[in-house]
Motif scaffolding. Structure first.
Motif, mmCIF file in Angstrom:
data_model
loop_
_atom_site.group_PDB
_atom_site.id
_atom_site.type_symbol
_atom_site.label_atom_id
_atom_site.label_comp_id
_atom_site.label_asym_id
_atom_site.label_seq_id
_atom_site.Cartn_x
_atom_site.Cartn_y
_atom_site.Cartn_z
ATOM 1 N N GLY A 174 -6.265 6.511 3.315
ATOM 2 C CA GLY A 174 -5.261 7.073 4.212
ATOM 3 C C GLY A 174 -3.837 6.654 3.866
ATOM 4 O O GLY A 174 -2.880 7.205 4.403
ATOM 5 N N THR A 175 -3.680 5.680 2.966
ATOM 6 C CA THR A 175 -2.343 5.246 2.558
ATOM 7 C C THR A 175 -1.891 6.038 1.334
ATOM 8 O O THR A 175 -2.704 6.618 0.609
ATOM 9 C CB THR A 175 -2.320 3.747 2.206
ATOM 10 N N LEU A 176 -0.582 6.032 1.102
ATOM 11 C CA LEU A 176 -0.032 6.725 -0.060
ATOM 12 C C LEU A 176 -0.571 6.103 -1.349
ATOM 13 O O LEU A 176 -0.883 6.812 -2.313
ATOM 14 C CB LEU A 176 1.497 6.671 -0.031
ATOM 15 N N GLY A 177 -0.679 4.785 -1.350
ATOM 16 C CA GLY A 177 -1.219 4.117 -2.531
ATOM 17 C C GLY A 177 -2.617 4.601 -2.872
ATOM 18 O O GLY A 177 -2.934 4.835 -4.045
ATOM 19 N N ARG A 178 -3.447 4.778 -1.849
ATOM 20 C CA ARG A 178 -4.819 5.243 -2.086
ATOM 21 C C ARG A 178 -4.818 6.668 -2.624
ATOM 22 O O ARG A 178 -5.627 7.009 -3.501
ATOM 23 C CB ARG A 178 -5.624 5.165 -0.784
ATOM 24 N N GLN A 179 -3.916 7.508 -2.132
ATOM 25 C CA GLN A 179 -3.817 8.879 -2.646
ATOM 26 C C GLN A 179 -3.567 8.884 -4.145
ATOM 27 O O GLN A 179 -4.194 9.635 -4.898
ATOM 28 C CB GLN A 179 -2.684 9.629 -1.935
ATOM 29 N N ILE A 180 -2.638 8.004 -4.578
ATOM 30 C CA ILE A 180 -2.288 7.953 -6.005
ATOM 31 C C ILE A 180 -3.453 7.397 -6.817
ATOM 32 O O ILE A 180 -3.788 7.919 -7.881
ATOM 33 C CB ILE A 180 -1.010 7.114 -6.211
ATOM 34 N N VAL A 181 -4.076 6.330 -6.305
ATOM 35 C CA VAL A 181 -5.228 5.738 -6.995
ATOM 36 C C VAL A 181 -6.345 6.765 -7.159
ATOM 37 O O VAL A 181 -7.026 6.821 -8.186
ATOM 38 C CB VAL A 181 -5.745 4.496 -6.236
ATOM 39 N N MET B 62 0.821 -1.212 0.000
ATOM 40 C CA MET B 62 0.000 0.000 0.000
ATOM 41 C C MET B 62 0.857 1.266 0.000
ATOM 42 O O MET B 62 0.359 2.367 0.224
ATOM 43 C CB MET B 62 -0.954 -0.005 1.194
ATOM 44 N N CYS B 63 2.187 1.061 -0.230
ATOM 45 C CA CYS B 63 3.129 2.189 -0.414
ATOM 46 C C CYS B 63 3.282 3.051 0.843
ATOM 47 O O CYS B 63 3.653 4.222 0.747
ATOM 48 C CB CYS B 63 2.696 3.061 -1.595
ATOM 49 N N ASN B 64 3.014 2.491 1.999
ATOM 50 C CA ASN B 64 3.170 3.253 3.240
ATOM 51 C C ASN B 64 4.531 3.003 3.882
ATOM 52 O O ASN B 64 4.730 3.230 5.066
ATOM 53 C CB ASN B 64 2.048 2.913 4.231
#
Length: 341
Positions: free
Chosen positions: A251-258, A221-223
């Motif tokens: 809340g994870t970096l991966g979700r921000q990018i998605v 999840m890139c955190n």
């Protein structure tokens, strides 16, 4: 208060450990017996079947645990059981069905071909257990078919590298496909393009490669993890592709990018996201709604159904699907609820 804390985990390691294989029955006393079945989720995952005698009558309770899917890529499909007076079944994806495995494989293959042939690099944040091994299998199949462009593949995750070795050590628990690879090649996942970068120095040398690389790294999840250094060196390049093959929690970096964030912070540096971002939703070690219902339908005798291990809104959708497709009621278990059977 959490269900358990670090001290509780430490106490577990002071208890005696008994190894039990799939299909073996363990007697807790003269009345209660426990059998572990392969849940097909990740290596070592188990369905628990508990049989006991009550008022002279034999009873059976089954806890599904996390169930795997039926794609038979790395892990076999979950074992089926014949009967249960009460079934406690997970409901993680009880509300939906995954994209088909063939469709997901084709989508990943298309991204890889386009990116590598355009002299770019593919970044794949991946979970160390199960997801990484599935991706390696897909890449090896592409290589065997002649569909994988010439490139260098780096598995850049110490945890995933060690987990992959464990998978080889327990190859008898894997699919026929994996065991054929092992018999033919002496390795399940290895092939000429694949490199394992266990040490930091090896990982840093990947930065010297300008193009035609596939980099698989954690965290999924890139955190954290090594994927962040690859973001720093490659996410700003529009020739590159970032492929998410796992769910990204809010809340994870991966979700921000998605969710479309165009500027992220990595090691206190602002990085512009110019790489093409792809989300392939078909990769999951969990059974989806169809898988879960098919598994329940394989029981010759099934009594009460209890839904656990899932979010309430998803469980309500799953509950409705069970009623419609199996004509059986089910009960959503509440936190700390006592169940009398």
């Amino acid at each position: 208060k959490p269900l358990y804390e670090k001290d509780d985990v430490r106490l577990i390691y002071q208890l005696p450990v008994m190894e039990v294989g799939y299909g073996e029955t363990l007697s807790l006393d003269h009345e209660i017996k426990v059998t572990f079945k392969n849940a097909g989720h990740i290596l070592g995952s188990a369905i628990i079947q508990i049989t006991f005698e009550e008022d002279g009558e034999q009873k059976c309770i089954v806890f599904s645990g996390d169930l795997g899917n039926d794609n038979e890529l790395v892990m076999p499909a979950p074992d089926t059981l014949e009967e249960a007076d009460a079934l406690f079944i997970e409901s993680t994806y009880g509300d939906r069905n995954h994209k088909g495995a063939k469709e997901s494989d084709a989508e990943l293959e298309a991204v890889i071909k386009e990116t590598i042939n355009n002299e770019g690099n593919v970044l794949i944040p991946s979970f160390a257990i199960e997801r990484t091994q599935e991706i390696l299998c897909i890449l090896k199949q592409m290589y065997n078919r002649g569909d994988l462009p010439v490139c260098q593949i780096y598995l850049d995750s110490p945890m995933a590298i060690r987990a992959t070795e464990i998978y080889k050590n327990y190859h008898e628990e894997l699919t026929e496909c994996c065991n054929k690879f092992l018999e033919r090649d002496g390795t399940i996942f290895g092939f000429p393009y694949l490199n394992y970068t266990l040490h930091v120095q090896e990982s840093m040398k990947i930065n010297e490669e300008e193009s035609r690389c596939i980099i698989i790294a954690g965290a999924g999840m890139c955190n954290g993890g090594r994927i962040l250094q690859h973001f720093k060196h490659r996410l700003w390049n529009e020739k590159n592709a970032l492929v998410f093959v796992g769910y990204q929690v809010e809340g994870t970096l991966g979700r921000q990018i998605v969710d479309g964030e165009k500027k992220i912070k990595v090691y206190n540096e602002d990085i512009i996201v110019k790489a093409k971002v792809h989300t392939i939703n078909g990769f999951s070690a969990h059974a989806d709604q169809n898988d879960l219902i098919r598994w329940m339908q394989s029981f010759k005798r099934l009594g009460q159904i209890f839904l656990v291990h899932g979010e309430r809104d998803k469980q309500e959708i799953f509950q409705k699907a069970i009623k419609e497709r199996m004509n059986k009621p089910s009960h959503i278990v509440r936190y700390a609820e006592t169940i009398e059977l």
